[in-house]
Write an enzyme that holds these catalytic residues in place. Structure first.
Site, PDB file in Angstrom:
ATOM      1  N   SER A 155       5.140   0.520   4.118  1.00 46.04           N
ATOM      2  CA  SER A 155       4.184  -0.573   4.142  1.00 46.04           C
ATOM      3  C   SER A 155       3.861  -0.953   5.590  1.00 46.04           C
ATOM      4  O   SER A 155       3.516  -0.087   6.391  1.00 46.04           O
ATOM      5  CB  SER A 155       4.746  -1.750   3.337  1.00 46.04           C
ATOM      6  OG  SER A 155       3.761  -2.699   3.070  1.00 46.04           O
ATOM      7  N   ASP A 165       0.910   2.298  -6.761  1.00 43.05           N
ATOM      8  CA  ASP A 165       0.658   1.406  -5.618  1.00 43.05           C
ATOM      9  C   ASP A 165      -0.820   0.990  -5.584  1.00 43.05           C
ATOM     10  O   ASP A 165      -1.698   1.812  -5.308  1.00 43.05           O
ATOM     11  CB  ASP A 165       1.040   2.136  -4.321  1.00 43.05           C
ATOM     12  CG  ASP A 165       1.081   1.207  -3.111  1.00 43.05           C
ATOM     13  OD1 ASP A 165       0.447   0.134  -3.150  1.00 43.05           O
ATOM     14  OD2 ASP A 165       1.738   1.567  -2.115  1.00 43.05           O
ATOM     15  N   HIS A 216       3.525  -1.170  -5.508  1.00 38.94           N
ATOM     16  CA  HIS A 216       3.740  -1.023  -4.065  1.00 38.94           C
ATOM     17  C   HIS A 216       5.195  -1.285  -3.670  1.00 38.94           C
ATOM     18  O   HIS A 216       5.765  -0.559  -2.857  1.00 38.94           O
ATOM     19  CB  HIS A 216       2.803  -1.981  -3.322  1.00 38.94           C
ATOM     20  CG  HIS A 216       3.023  -2.006  -1.846  1.00 38.94           C
ATOM     21  ND1 HIS A 216       2.785  -0.909  -1.048  1.00 38.94           N
ATOM     22  CD2 HIS A 216       3.490  -2.991  -1.026  1.00 38.94           C
ATOM     23  CE1 HIS A 216       3.080  -1.216   0.208  1.00 38.94           C
ATOM     24  NE2 HIS A 216       3.516  -2.459   0.244  1.00 38.94           N
TER      25      HIS A 216
HETATM   26  N1  LIG Z   1       7.613  -7.189  -0.662  1.00 43.00           N
HETATM   27  C1  LIG Z   1       7.242  -6.726   0.611  1.00 43.00           C
HETATM   28  C2  LIG Z   1       5.773  -6.441   0.521  1.00 43.00           C
HETATM   29  C3  LIG Z   1       5.050  -6.072   1.751  1.00 43.00           C
HETATM   30  O1  LIG Z   1       5.103  -4.721   1.954  1.00 43.00           O
HETATM   31  C4  LIG Z   1       7.578  -7.761   1.664  1.00 43.00           C
HETATM   32  O2  LIG Z   1       7.581  -8.950   1.334  1.00 43.00           O
HETATM   33  O3  LIG Z   1       7.874  -7.412   2.790  1.00 43.00           O
END
Ligand SMILES: N[C@@H](CCO)C(=O)O
Ligand SMILES: CC(=O)SCCNC(=O)CCNC(=O)[C@H](O)C(C)(C)COP(=O)(O)OP(=O)(O)OC[C@H]1O[C@@H](n2cnc3c(N)ncnc32)[C@H](O)[C@@H]1OP(=O)(O)O
Length: 366
Positions: free
Chosen positions: A134, A288, A317
């Protein structure tokens, strides 16, 4: 345990603004070996921290693919986060108060330069594997484009080369929720709480999938017509983030994510990605919605020596966090293959990860 590095030297940002000094909160696991060639650097995502063994259990830790018995694992909290590195919660020498909403925009390029600075201070040169998902993957890609010779291998998950219009729209919707809470950045008790909770509830729609909600949050009672499970789930997720994360930091990090574009200053995404010389494992998640597979397709198309794997997750995701054991399996295969390729000058070798012995073509040893 969180460690801190204090750098009493100005750090110029991509915007031209300057942080007069920077602090890095970081974790290390394992020991740097004598050859200094066993470093695995992990970049965390939006709201995580530098304790990657905590939030990536099953992937990082004793007996896992990223085993501190073998590797020196480093994770540094990104600038702007509320987990200890310089952020809106830090003291602003110009005002004598914390920065709050005056904290400058930190781009993904700034964070990549920050990590490089910290690596230098920790005496780390070459990095054997750089890995992140991410926003963490965005930082990895940015850093790999900036310093292509530094990394032996790269592994990025659920990420992209340039933050999409879709992703920016989600982030702006969250910022609208944060700004609608007029206590954001003020001294009011629980300032920004309602805005942050609403923002996180919006974000959850991009972190999960239709099927995640339907399978886990549907009411089994046909007669219910108010106070649905999915509603309380949304509220709870907002509250859960509020308990551990600062609203002003969250606001700034989402702006930083929007800046992500490895092509900026490098003649476009394709030209930038083609600079990456490390063998690269790109992992997609089939559910995702935020970083869909076509975005990792772009990565694998333009990173010269890359492999694309599609992983199934019911989590959408956030599978990049929850499927850590599966990710470890993909990574172990990738590392084994790379060891096999690297060993063509040796007669036989043992994969340090699995203990399996591989025959090298032309060798009698196994
Ligand atoms: N759940 C993840 C999502 C963002 O990639 C976070 O809060 O960092
Ligand atoms: C101190 C720290 O936490 S440091 C940083 C750790 N966090 C990070 O690294 C950030 C990344 N992590 C995350 O985003 C998340 O933790 C994830 C994606 C890994 C997992 O998300 P979770 O919220 O744990 O999973 P999930 O979506 O299944 O929700 C489960 C929670 O919702 C609650 N819940 C489930 N359904 C409902 C409902 N209908 N109504 C209310 N609450 C509900 C569960 O009781 C559970 O609560 P708990 O977390 O207090 O135990």
């Amino acid at each position: 345990m969180t460690k801190y590095l204090y750098i009493d030297h100005p750090f110029e940002l991509e915007s031209g603004q300057v942080l007069p000094r920077v602090t890095a909160a970081y974790h290390t696991f394992g020991e740097l070996n004598a050859a200094r060639d066993n470093v695995i650097w992990i970049c965390h995502a939006l709201t995580a921290n530098s304790d990657c063994q905590d939030w990536w259990p099953g992937l990082v830790g004793p007996g896992c693919t990223i085993d501190p018995e073998k590797y020196f694992v480093v994770c540094v909290n990104m600038l702007g986060s509320s987990y200890g590195s310089t952020s809106p919660l830090s003291y602003n020498p110009e005002t004598g108060r914390t920065y709050g909403l005056d904290f400058p925009l930190i781009t993904t390029k700034d964070n990549a330069r920050f990590f490089s600075l910290i690596a230098g201070h920790l005496g780390i040169g070459k990095i054997r594997l750089l890995m992140g998902g991410s926003m963490g993957g965005q930082h990895c890609l940015e850093w790999a484009c900036a310093e292509p010779d530094r990394f032996g291998l790269l592994c990025v998950l659920a990420t992209n080369a340039r933050h999409s219009a879709w992703g920016i729209a989600f982030n702006e919707s969250q910022r609208m929720a944060l700004r609608a809470d007029t206590t954001l950045g003020t001294d009011a008790p629980d300032a920004g709480k309602l805005g942050l909770e609403a923002a996180r509830a919006i974000a959850m729609l991009s972190y999960r999938h239709y099927r995640t909600y339907v399978s886990s949050q549907s009411n089994s009672d046909e007669e219910v017509f108010d106070d649905f499970r999915a509603s309380s789930y949304q509220r709870y997720q907002g509250y859960k983030l509020w308990k551990r994360f600062d609203p002003v930091c969250y606001y700034g990090l989402s702006r930083g994510m929007d800046t992500h574009n490895v092509g900026r200053g490098r003649g476009g995404v394709a030209a930038a990605l083609s600079r990456i010389s490390s063998p690269t494992l790109v992992i997609s998640i089939d559910t995702d919605l935020l970083f869909p597979i076509e975005e990792q397709g772009i990565l694998s198309r333009y990173i010269p020596n890359s492999r694309l794997e599609v992983m199934h997750s019911d989590y959408g995701h956030d599978g990049f966090l929850t499927e850590s054991v599966k990710i470890g399996e993909f990574l172990a295969d990738f590392l084994s293959d790379q060891l096999r390729i690297d060993s063509t000058t040796k007669r036989a070798f043992t994969d340090g990860l699995t203990g399996r012995k591989f025959a090298v073509p032309g060798s009698e040893e196994v």
